[in-house]
Structure formats: structure tokens, C-alpha cells
Design a protein around this motif. Sequence first.
Motif, PDB file in Angstrom:
ATOM      1  N   ALA A   1       0.949  -1.138   0.033  1.00  0.00           N
ATOM      2  CA  ALA A   1       0.020  -0.037   0.092  1.00  0.00           C
ATOM      3  C   ALA A   1       0.794   1.203   0.048  1.00  0.00           C
ATOM      4  CB  ALA A   1      -0.830   0.084   1.286  1.00  0.00           C
ATOM      5  N   LEU A   2       0.247   2.333  -0.707  1.00  0.00           N
ATOM      6  CA  LEU A   2       0.896   3.567  -0.450  1.00  0.00           C
ATOM      7  C   LEU A   2       0.237   4.666   0.195  1.00  0.00           C
ATOM      8  CD1 LEU A   2       1.543   3.848  -4.473  1.00  0.00           C
ATOM      9  CD2 LEU A   2       3.242   3.574  -2.822  1.00  0.00           C
ATOM     10  N   GLY A   3       1.027   5.528   0.960  1.00  0.00           N
ATOM     11  CA  GLY A   3       0.483   6.320   1.923  1.00  0.00           C
ATOM     12  C   GLY A   3       1.435   7.733   1.669  1.00  0.00           C
ATOM     13  N   THR A   4       0.908   8.915   2.627  1.00  0.00           N
ATOM     14  CA  THR A   4       1.766   9.969   2.595  1.00  0.00           C
ATOM     15  C   THR A   4       1.709  10.272   4.006  1.00  0.00           C
ATOM     16  OG1 THR A   4      -0.447  11.415   2.508  1.00  0.00           O
ATOM     17  CG2 THR A   4       0.905  10.935   0.520  1.00  0.00           C
ATOM     18  N   MET A   5       2.512  11.158   4.615  1.00  0.00           N
ATOM     19  CA  MET A   5       2.660  11.498   6.139  1.00  0.00           C
ATOM     20  C   MET A   5       1.502  12.176   6.310  1.00  0.00           C
ATOM     21  SD  MET A   5       6.562  12.964   6.917  1.00  0.00           S
ATOM     22  CE  MET A   5       6.645  13.951   5.572  1.00  0.00           C
ATOM     23  N   GLN A   6       0.806  11.950   7.839  1.00  0.00           N
ATOM     24  CA  GLN A   6      -0.236  12.343   8.237  1.00  0.00           C
ATOM     25  C   GLN A   6       0.140  13.082   9.512  1.00  0.00           C
ATOM     26  OE1 GLN A   6      -3.066  12.430   6.473  1.00  0.00           O
ATOM     27  NE2 GLN A   6      -1.947  11.301   5.103  1.00  0.00           N
TER      28      GLN A   6
ATOM     29  N   TRP B   1       4.006  15.399  12.155  1.00  0.00           N
ATOM     30  CA  TRP B   1       4.198  14.662  10.881  1.00  0.00           C
ATOM     31  C   TRP B   1       4.566  13.286  10.906  1.00  0.00           C
ATOM     32  CZ3 TRP B   1       1.269  16.106   6.840  1.00  0.00           C
ATOM     33  CH2 TRP B   1       1.081  17.408   6.626  1.00  0.00           C
ATOM     34  N   ALA B   2       4.046  12.238  10.638  1.00  0.00           N
ATOM     35  CA  ALA B   2       4.186  11.083  11.248  1.00  0.00           C
ATOM     36  C   ALA B   2       3.822   9.800   9.931  1.00  0.00           C
ATOM     37  CB  ALA B   2       3.445  10.502  12.318  1.00  0.00           C
ATOM     38  N   LEU B   3       4.489   8.679  10.240  1.00  0.00           N
ATOM     39  CA  LEU B   3       4.045   7.701   9.193  1.00  0.00           C
ATOM     40  C   LEU B   3       3.808   6.494   9.972  1.00  0.00           C
ATOM     41  CD1 LEU B   3       7.108   7.718   6.611  1.00  0.00           C
ATOM     42  CD2 LEU B   3       4.520   8.181   6.115  1.00  0.00           C
ATOM     43  N   PRO B   4       3.047   5.225   9.545  1.00  0.00           N
ATOM     44  CA  PRO B   4       2.444   4.319   9.976  1.00  0.00           C
ATOM     45  C   PRO B   4       3.794   3.259  10.380  1.00  0.00           C
ATOM     46  CG  PRO B   4       1.218   4.517   8.357  1.00  0.00           C
ATOM     47  CD  PRO B   4       2.169   5.220   8.127  1.00  0.00           C
ATOM     48  N   ASN B   5       3.910   2.679  11.640  1.00  0.00           N
ATOM     49  CA  ASN B   5       5.123   1.852  12.020  1.00  0.00           C
ATOM     50  C   ASN B   5       5.429   0.973  10.929  1.00  0.00           C
ATOM     51  OD1 ASN B   5       5.044   3.332  14.537  1.00  0.00           O
ATOM     52  ND2 ASN B   5       3.688   1.387  15.674  1.00  0.00           N
ATOM     53  N   ASP B   6       4.830   0.334  10.153  1.00  0.00           N
ATOM     54  CA  ASP B   6       4.935  -0.548   8.810  1.00  0.00           C
ATOM     55  C   ASP B   6       5.888   0.140   7.535  1.00  0.00           C
ATOM     56  OD1 ASP B   6       3.964  -2.607  10.639  1.00  0.00           O
ATOM     57  OD2 ASP B   6       2.081  -2.841   9.638  1.00  0.00           O
ATOM     58  N   ALA B   7       5.879   1.471   7.832  1.00  0.00           N
ATOM     59  CA  ALA B   7       6.387   2.083   6.780  1.00  0.00           C
ATOM     60  C   ALA B   7       7.875   2.254   6.933  1.00  0.00           C
ATOM     61  CB  ALA B   7       5.867   3.628   6.597  1.00  0.00           C
ATOM     62  N   LEU B   8       8.471   1.908   8.107  1.00  0.00           N
ATOM     63  CA  LEU B   8       9.707   2.244   8.366  1.00  0.00           C
ATOM     64  C   LEU B   8      10.556   0.939   8.900  1.00  0.00           C
ATOM     65  CD1 LEU B   8       8.093   4.720   9.900  1.00  0.00           C
ATOM     66  CD2 LEU B   8      10.495   5.453  10.201  1.00  0.00           C
ATOM     67  N   VAL B   9      11.663   0.534   8.597  1.00  0.00           N
ATOM     68  CA  VAL B   9      12.432  -0.485   8.779  1.00  0.00           C
ATOM     69  C   VAL B   9      13.828  -0.095   9.604  1.00  0.00           C
ATOM     70  CG1 VAL B   9      14.028  -2.666   7.916  1.00  0.00           C
ATOM     71  CG2 VAL B   9      11.731  -1.658   6.813  1.00  0.00           C
ATOM     72  N   GLU B  10      14.038  -0.635  10.722  1.00  0.00           N
ATOM     73  CA  GLU B  10      15.402  -0.256  11.372  1.00  0.00           C
ATOM     74  C   GLU B  10      16.325  -1.181  11.297  1.00  0.00           C
ATOM     75  OE1 GLU B  10      16.512   1.041  15.935  1.00  0.00           O
ATOM     76  OE2 GLU B  10      14.756  -0.239  15.494  1.00  0.00           O
ATOM     77  N   MET B  11      17.500  -0.436  10.700  1.00  0.00           N
ATOM     78  CA  MET B  11      18.641  -1.513  10.431  1.00  0.00           C
ATOM     79  C   MET B  11      20.085  -0.736  10.860  1.00  0.00           C
ATOM     80  SD  MET B  11      17.794  -2.576   6.452  1.00  0.00           S
ATOM     81  CE  MET B  11      19.452  -3.115   6.249  1.00  0.00           C
ATOM     82  N   GLU B  12      20.519  -1.470  11.729  1.00  0.00           N
ATOM     83  CA  GLU B  12      21.876  -0.780  12.300  1.00  0.00           C
ATOM     84  C   GLU B  12      21.612   0.583  12.971  1.00  0.00           C
ATOM     85  OE1 GLU B  12      24.809  -1.183   9.383  1.00  0.00           O
ATOM     86  OE2 GLU B  12      24.771  -3.400   9.423  1.00  0.00           O
ATOM     87  N   GLY B  13      20.624   0.878  13.815  1.00  0.00           N
ATOM     88  CA  GLY B  13      20.598   2.136  14.271  1.00  0.00           C
ATOM     89  C   GLY B  13      19.840   3.232  13.477  1.00  0.00           C
ATOM     90  N   ASN B  14      19.726   2.868  12.278  1.00  0.00           N
ATOM     91  CA  ASN B  14      18.932   3.925  11.316  1.00  0.00           C
ATOM     92  C   ASN B  14      17.729   3.388  10.927  1.00  0.00           C
ATOM     93  OD1 ASN B  14      21.268   5.801  11.349  1.00  0.00           O
ATOM     94  ND2 ASN B  14      22.172   4.409   9.456  1.00  0.00           N
ATOM     95  N   PHE B  15      16.799   4.617  10.517  1.00  0.00           N
ATOM     96  CA  PHE B  15      15.335   4.083  10.152  1.00  0.00           C
ATOM     97  C   PHE B  15      15.227   4.282   8.420  1.00  0.00           C
ATOM     98  CE2 PHE B  15      14.715   4.544  14.640  1.00  0.00           C
ATOM     99  CZ  PHE B  15      13.486   3.443  14.577  1.00  0.00           C
ATOM    100  N   TYR B  16      14.808   3.324   7.747  1.00  0.00           N
ATOM    101  CA  TYR B  16      14.707   3.752   6.231  1.00  0.00           C
ATOM    102  C   TYR B  16      13.346   3.513   5.832  1.00  0.00           C
ATOM    103  CZ  TYR B  16      19.703   2.746   6.187  1.00  0.00           C
ATOM    104  OH  TYR B  16      21.108   2.705   6.918  1.00  0.00           O
TER     105      TYR B  16
ATOM    106  N   ASP C   1       8.067  15.604   2.120  1.00  0.00           N
ATOM    107  CA  ASP C   1       7.006  16.625   2.670  1.00  0.00           C
ATOM    108  C   ASP C   1       5.821  15.928   2.657  1.00  0.00           C
ATOM    109  OD1 ASP C   1       6.267  16.572  -0.092  1.00  0.00           O
ATOM    110  OD2 ASP C   1       7.307  18.487  -0.696  1.00  0.00           O
ATOM    111  N   GLU C   2       4.882  16.612   2.961  1.00  0.00           N
ATOM    112  CA  GLU C   2       3.428  15.820   2.876  1.00  0.00           C
ATOM    113  C   GLU C   2       2.963  15.172   1.755  1.00  0.00           C
ATOM    114  OE1 GLU C   2       2.566  20.500   2.719  1.00  0.00           O
ATOM    115  OE2 GLU C   2       4.116  19.141   3.538  1.00  0.00           O
ATOM    116  N   THR C   3       3.498  15.728   0.619  1.00  0.00           N
ATOM    117  CA  THR C   3       2.924  15.233  -0.917  1.00  0.00           C
ATOM    118  C   THR C   3       3.904  13.910  -1.119  1.00  0.00           C
ATOM    119  OG1 THR C   3       4.530  16.395  -1.990  1.00  0.00           O
ATOM    120  CG2 THR C   3       2.447  17.540  -1.447  1.00  0.00           C
ATOM    121  N   THR C   4       5.051  13.686  -0.528  1.00  0.00           N
ATOM    122  CA  THR C   4       5.821  12.276  -0.848  1.00  0.00           C
ATOM    123  C   THR C   4       4.814  11.159  -0.829  1.00  0.00           C
ATOM    124  OG1 THR C   4       7.823  13.727  -0.150  1.00  0.00           O
ATOM    125  CG2 THR C   4       7.796  11.310  -0.378  1.00  0.00           C
ATOM    126  N   GLU C   5       5.122  10.319  -1.555  1.00  0.00           N
ATOM    127  CA  GLU C   5       4.080   8.983  -1.411  1.00  0.00           C
ATOM    128  C   GLU C   5       5.138   7.751  -0.975  1.00  0.00           C
ATOM    129  OE1 GLU C   5       0.694   7.949  -3.907  1.00  0.00           O
ATOM    130  OE2 GLU C   5       2.122   8.917  -5.196  1.00  0.00           O
TER     131      GLU C   5
END
Length: 396
Positions: free
Chosen positions: A68-73, A327-342, A380-384
Amino acid sequence: MNSVYLKSRSNHPAISHALGLWIIAAMIGLYSCSSSSDPEIITDIAQESSGVETYEVTKMQFESSHMALGTMQMVPFHEVVKAKGMIDVPPENRAAVSSYFGGAVKEISLLPGQSVKKGQVLFVLENPDYVQIQQDFLEAKGQLAYLQSDYERQKNLVQDSISSQKKFLKAESDYTVTSARVASLGKKLALMNIDPNTFTLENIRTSIALRSPISGYVTEVAISQGAFLTPSQMAVSIVNTDHVHLELNVFEKDLAKIRIGQPIRFRIQEDSSKEYEAAIYLISKTIDPEERTVGIHGHLVDEKLTQRFNPGMYVEASIYTASEEKWALPNDALVEMEGNFYVLTLQNSSETGYTFVKRVVKTGLSNNDHIEILGGSGLDETTEFLIDGTFNLIKE
């Protein structure tokens, strides 16, 4: 020996020429294998050289993997104070039924959990001593009518100087004393659930009925048929659950953050997956000297849920002391690797699929569902974003 032999053979001009041709042929073969390899390998090499990682996903893969696609809310994030406590009811919703007069239990048919109504007979006591109180009341009441008449007669006579003041005072005293006796005995009859205004000689009995002072549920039955109940001994306890509330404790250090009206979210051990809402109604003015905690009284937002709770249930709660939208994203939109979030941002889409770019982002506050995005190059808020399926792509 073998190594020397091979070396001497390699010095022969014809053999050296043949060996060179064989090496050249092998190198050409390796190059041809490399050039005909999977296009994804070439793409990976190009990605590494450019410093940008992209991911190609076909529309069929996107749909079959439920991506699924989404934007920051803008999402509210709360400062939370943790609290523990229990479900309780107000003092007026509890009743410990006892008797002012001792007696043997003649009748009882109650079980814990049974529903009772206010005024309903709970049990019946029997004692011959009850007769004496009723007899004394009727005798005093009978004397009162005569004494009242004599008092009024002596009052008129003393006013006309016909009777002496002494006789009038005696009549007045007898009437007053007997009036007080009738009134006190009447109160005793009322405590025995006997109406003194309608009580007559024909109503004398050796038993009294104990009635429920409130509507609710029986929580304890401490007597049995035939047992002797002493005065003020607790016989039956009742609780009314029409209005349950929270009794929580927070640590002294968090007291400055607490305000009346702040929202509370709580869970019970019996169903920890479900969260309920309440609000702070009262804050205690005293601090427990041993635990260094302060009592918090909370009311349910939805009073219709009261039947789901029983007094005494253990509660774990979160008090929301401050709230701010980020401004936030759902938890499932981020992946943590070696101390960084992608995250994966959408670079382009076509009729056949999607191209995503892997980006590192800075994060801030978090709650159960969302993570605050503090910033990132070109976001920004338009980024998918790919908000579902990110982990599977990046971790492959």
C-alpha cells in the motif's frame, strides 16, 4: 619434479603459444557469461556506484503482496504518565447488611452474585425478646392517651386557680416522660422494620425481616439458616455496579503533570487487548508516605460499559498529560537497520509497476501506531511512501 617438468614444457615456443590461446579463450568465456547474467545484478552495480538503492515492483507483485502507498499525516502524540489501580464503586454503592437486634436466622435464600432490589427481604431473624419491645411500645402508647388528657385538664384547672401548681407539674412530667418513651420505642420498632404508626396488638410477632438498603448484587453471605446473628455482625454484603470508576495511583514525581479532565486509557487483565477510555475526575490531596503515590479518581467516558467491569479488577492505565500533532508515518512504513530508520519513497509508477527509492529518515516521538518523521531530504506531505510491505523489500 612435476613442477620443474611443467615449467620446462612451458618454455617450448609451441606449447607457450597454445597455452596463451587457451587463457584468452577462457577470459572471453568468462566475459560472455558475465554479460549475459541477470539484469538485476547489473542494476545493483549501478545502484552501488550512484549511491542510491532502488527497488522495482511489478503491479502483480504489489497487489499479491497487499502492498500500500500513503503519505505522511498529522498525528497527535501524547506525553503519557503510567498508572496502576483497580475498578471500584462509590461508598454509597456498597452495603454491609447487619441487624441492630440479635436473633436466630429463620429464613435465608441468597447466593453470591444474586441480584437484589432495594427494599427486598434478604433474611428473617427470630427472637422472643422482640415481643418485649413491641409490648412496651403498646403499653406506653396506651398510657399516653390518658396522661395527655390529664395534662390538659390540670393545665386548665391551674389557669382557673382551681388545682394546685404541684398537680399540674406532676401531670406535665408524666405526660412528657411517656411521650419520650413512646417515641423511643417507636424508633426501635422502625429499626426492626415495623411501622409504629400502623402497629397494633394484632401485629405482635417474634420475627423481623431484614431488607436490602440498595439495589445491586450480593457479594458475600456470612450467615446460614439457624445461626445466631449478633447485633452489628455483618450478614450480607451488596454492591451496586451502576456506577463504577477507576481508583489509580501515580508517583509523586508525576503529580505536577496531572490535571482534572485529562484523558485516561486503561486495560484490564481479563482482556488486555481491549482499551477503554476514562477521564480524571478527582485528584487526592494527600501522598502515601510509604509508596510516595497520589490517588487519582477517574470516571468512564461511556457509562454503558459499566456492566463489563467488576469492583476489584486490576487496571493498568495511561494518563495523557499533553498532546501535540506531528508529521508521522505508520510503524510498518519504516525499517530499522543498524541504528538507522529507512523508508521507501515512490520514484515513479507506470502501467507495469513501481520504482521505489530507499531513504534514511530521522524519527522522533512514537505511539502504538505511528512514528514521527523529523526530516529527510526532499520529503514533505506530498511524498508517497510504501506504508505496507517495506520490511519484506528491504530485508530481501
